[in-house]
Design a protein around this motif. Structure first.
Motif, short mmCIF file in Angstrom:
data_model
loop_
_atom_site.label_atom_id
_atom_site.label_comp_id
_atom_site.label_asym_id
_atom_site.label_seq_id
_atom_site.Cartn_x
_atom_site.Cartn_y
_atom_site.Cartn_z
N THR A 184 -1.78 -16.92 -43.04
CA THR A 184 -1.42 -15.54 -42.74
C THR A 184 -2.69 -14.80 -42.33
O THR A 184 -3.77 -15.08 -42.84
CB THR A 184 -0.77 -14.83 -43.93
OG1 THR A 184 -0.49 -13.47 -43.58
CG2 THR A 184 -1.67 -14.83 -45.15
N THR A 185 -2.53 -13.86 -41.41
CA THR A 185 -3.66 -13.02 -41.02
C THR A 185 -3.70 -11.74 -41.83
O THR A 185 -4.57 -10.90 -41.63
CB THR A 185 -3.57 -12.68 -39.52
OG1 THR A 185 -2.30 -12.05 -39.26
CG2 THR A 185 -3.70 -13.93 -38.66
N ASP A 186 -2.77 -11.60 -42.77
CA ASP A 186 -2.74 -10.46 -43.69
C ASP A 186 -3.64 -10.79 -44.88
O ASP A 186 -3.22 -11.50 -45.80
CB ASP A 186 -1.31 -10.19 -44.13
CG ASP A 186 -1.17 -8.96 -45.01
OD1 ASP A 186 -2.16 -8.55 -45.65
OD2 ASP A 186 -0.04 -8.42 -45.10
N ALA A 187 -4.87 -10.30 -44.86
CA ALA A 187 -5.84 -10.66 -45.89
C ALA A 187 -5.37 -10.25 -47.28
O ALA A 187 -5.57 -10.98 -48.26
CB ALA A 187 -7.19 -10.05 -45.59
N ALA A 188 -4.74 -9.08 -47.39
CA ALA A 188 -4.28 -8.61 -48.70
C ALA A 188 -3.22 -9.54 -49.27
O ALA A 188 -3.24 -9.88 -50.46
CB ALA A 188 -3.76 -7.19 -48.60
N ALA A 189 -2.27 -9.97 -48.42
CA ALA A 189 -1.22 -10.88 -48.87
C ALA A 189 -1.80 -12.23 -49.24
O ALA A 189 -1.38 -12.86 -50.23
CB ALA A 189 -0.17 -11.04 -47.77
N ALA A 190 -2.78 -12.70 -48.46
CA ALA A 190 -3.40 -13.99 -48.76
C ALA A 190 -4.14 -13.93 -50.10
O ALA A 190 -4.06 -14.87 -50.90
CB ALA A 190 -4.37 -14.36 -47.64
N ARG A 191 -4.84 -12.83 -50.33
CA ARG A 191 -5.58 -12.72 -51.60
C ARG A 191 -4.63 -12.59 -52.78
O ARG A 191 -4.91 -13.09 -53.87
CB ARG A 191 -6.53 -11.53 -51.53
CG ARG A 191 -7.73 -11.79 -50.61
CD ARG A 191 -8.49 -10.54 -50.28
NE ARG A 191 -9.59 -10.83 -49.34
CZ ARG A 191 -10.12 -9.96 -48.52
NH1 ARG A 191 -9.66 -8.69 -48.50
NH2 ARG A 191 -11.09 -10.30 -47.70
N GLU A 192 -3.50 -11.94 -52.57
CA GLU A 192 -2.51 -11.86 -53.65
C GLU A 192 -2.01 -13.25 -54.01
O GLU A 192 -1.91 -13.61 -55.20
CB GLU A 192 -1.35 -10.97 -53.22
CG GLU A 192 -0.28 -10.81 -54.30
CD GLU A 192 0.85 -9.90 -53.86
OE1 GLU A 192 1.80 -9.72 -54.65
OE2 GLU A 192 0.81 -9.36 -52.73
#
Length: 285
Positions: A184-192
């Motif tokens: 995913t390019t959504d860093a916040a979602a990846a970190r979650e």
């Protein structure tokens, strides 16, 4: 060729790490995509009954344990399982063993000596050095892995750790680090997703101590883990960016990178399919 070099297993440059065993159908698709092995984690039982169905459903794929826990899987039974699997599928099973975590194992005591004793039992039962590896993070167990097994399977590490490990164990010993991925390019979602997967390990001293050796601070390793730590152990972004991050382990001296896809079983094959091309794998028709 030296004896050590001749004993180094060949499992391909990229493999798949799963928490629990995939189905035979998933294993067949993983093989078709070009991955060389499946590493099954979750401290599988000594019977290793999941291995033969995976090997029967495939032709060249190798199966490894990542890892069998020495406290819950007695060495004599594990050796029996190894010999059973080897007789049916010669050269396609790699036995990964480790000591687990003191915080999660009531029997945990003198782990280094317990691991040595376990290896002695495997020797006595005819499990060859060339078909076993050790879970290893710190220098002492990495050196033991080089002396008493085919190599090391570090978990939750970075390419910097891979470089250090390679320096310790030398060039002729197998090294297969694990690395988690989220496409995913959504860093916040990846970190979650990363924090959900890594949170348990932030309470385990062997992992925390290893991260400290790698230069992470107390703030980094304090739950729920800093962005810096999560980004270091969980690759995210496009397939090309994730593949580049995984390749850093190979550049640092890994023989194989074992890829753990986050997001559950539903994400496994789609992620591996998308990564295959950027990783340079050639799917079969």
């Amino acid at each position: 060729m030296t004896e050590a070099l001749s004993l180094k297993p060949e499992l391909g440059r990229y493999a798949v790490w799963t928490f629990g065993s995939p189905s035979p159908e998933q294993a067949a698709e993983i093989e078709r995509l070009g991955y060389g092995a499946i590493w099954v984690g979750g401290s599988p039982a000594a019977e290793l009954s999941f291995v033969e169905p995976l090997l029967a459903a495939t032709t060249t794929l190798q199966v490894a344990t990542g890892i069998v826990n020495i406290w819950s899987a007695p060495a004599p039974q594990v050796a029996e399982s190894y010999n059973r699997i080897e007789a049916a599928h010669p050269g396609r099973f790699l036995l990964g063993i480790g000591v687990g975590h003191s915080e999660a194992t009531a029997e945990y005591r003198s782990p280094y000596q317990a691991l040595v004793d376990y290896l002695d039992s495997l020797d006595a039962a005819g499990v060859p050095t060339s078909r076993r590896v050790l879970a290893a993070l710190g220098p002492k167990v990495l050196r033991l892995a080089a002396e008493r097994s085919a190599g090391a399977h570090p978990y939750l590490t970075t390419p910097e750790h891979t470089a250090t490990a390679r320096g310790l164990i030398g060039p002729s010993v197998f090294l297969a680090p694990e690395h988690k991925v989220v496409l995913t390019t959504d860093a916040a979602a990846a970190r979650e997703a990363g924090r959900e997967a890594v949170g348990f390990y932030l309470r385990l001293s062997n992992y925390v101590n290893n991260w400290r050796r790698l230069g992470f601070t107390e703030r980094d390793v304090r739950p729920p883990g800093s962005d810096r730590l999560i980004d270091a152990v969980v690759a995210h972004g496009t397939a090309e960016k994730v593949a580049a991050r995984l390749g850093e382990h190979l550049d640092a001296g890994a023989d194989q990178v074992t890829i753990q896809v986050l997001g559950g079983w539903k994400a496994l094959l789609p992620t591996l399919t998308e990564l295959a091309g950027p990783l340079g794998l050639t799917p079969r028709d």
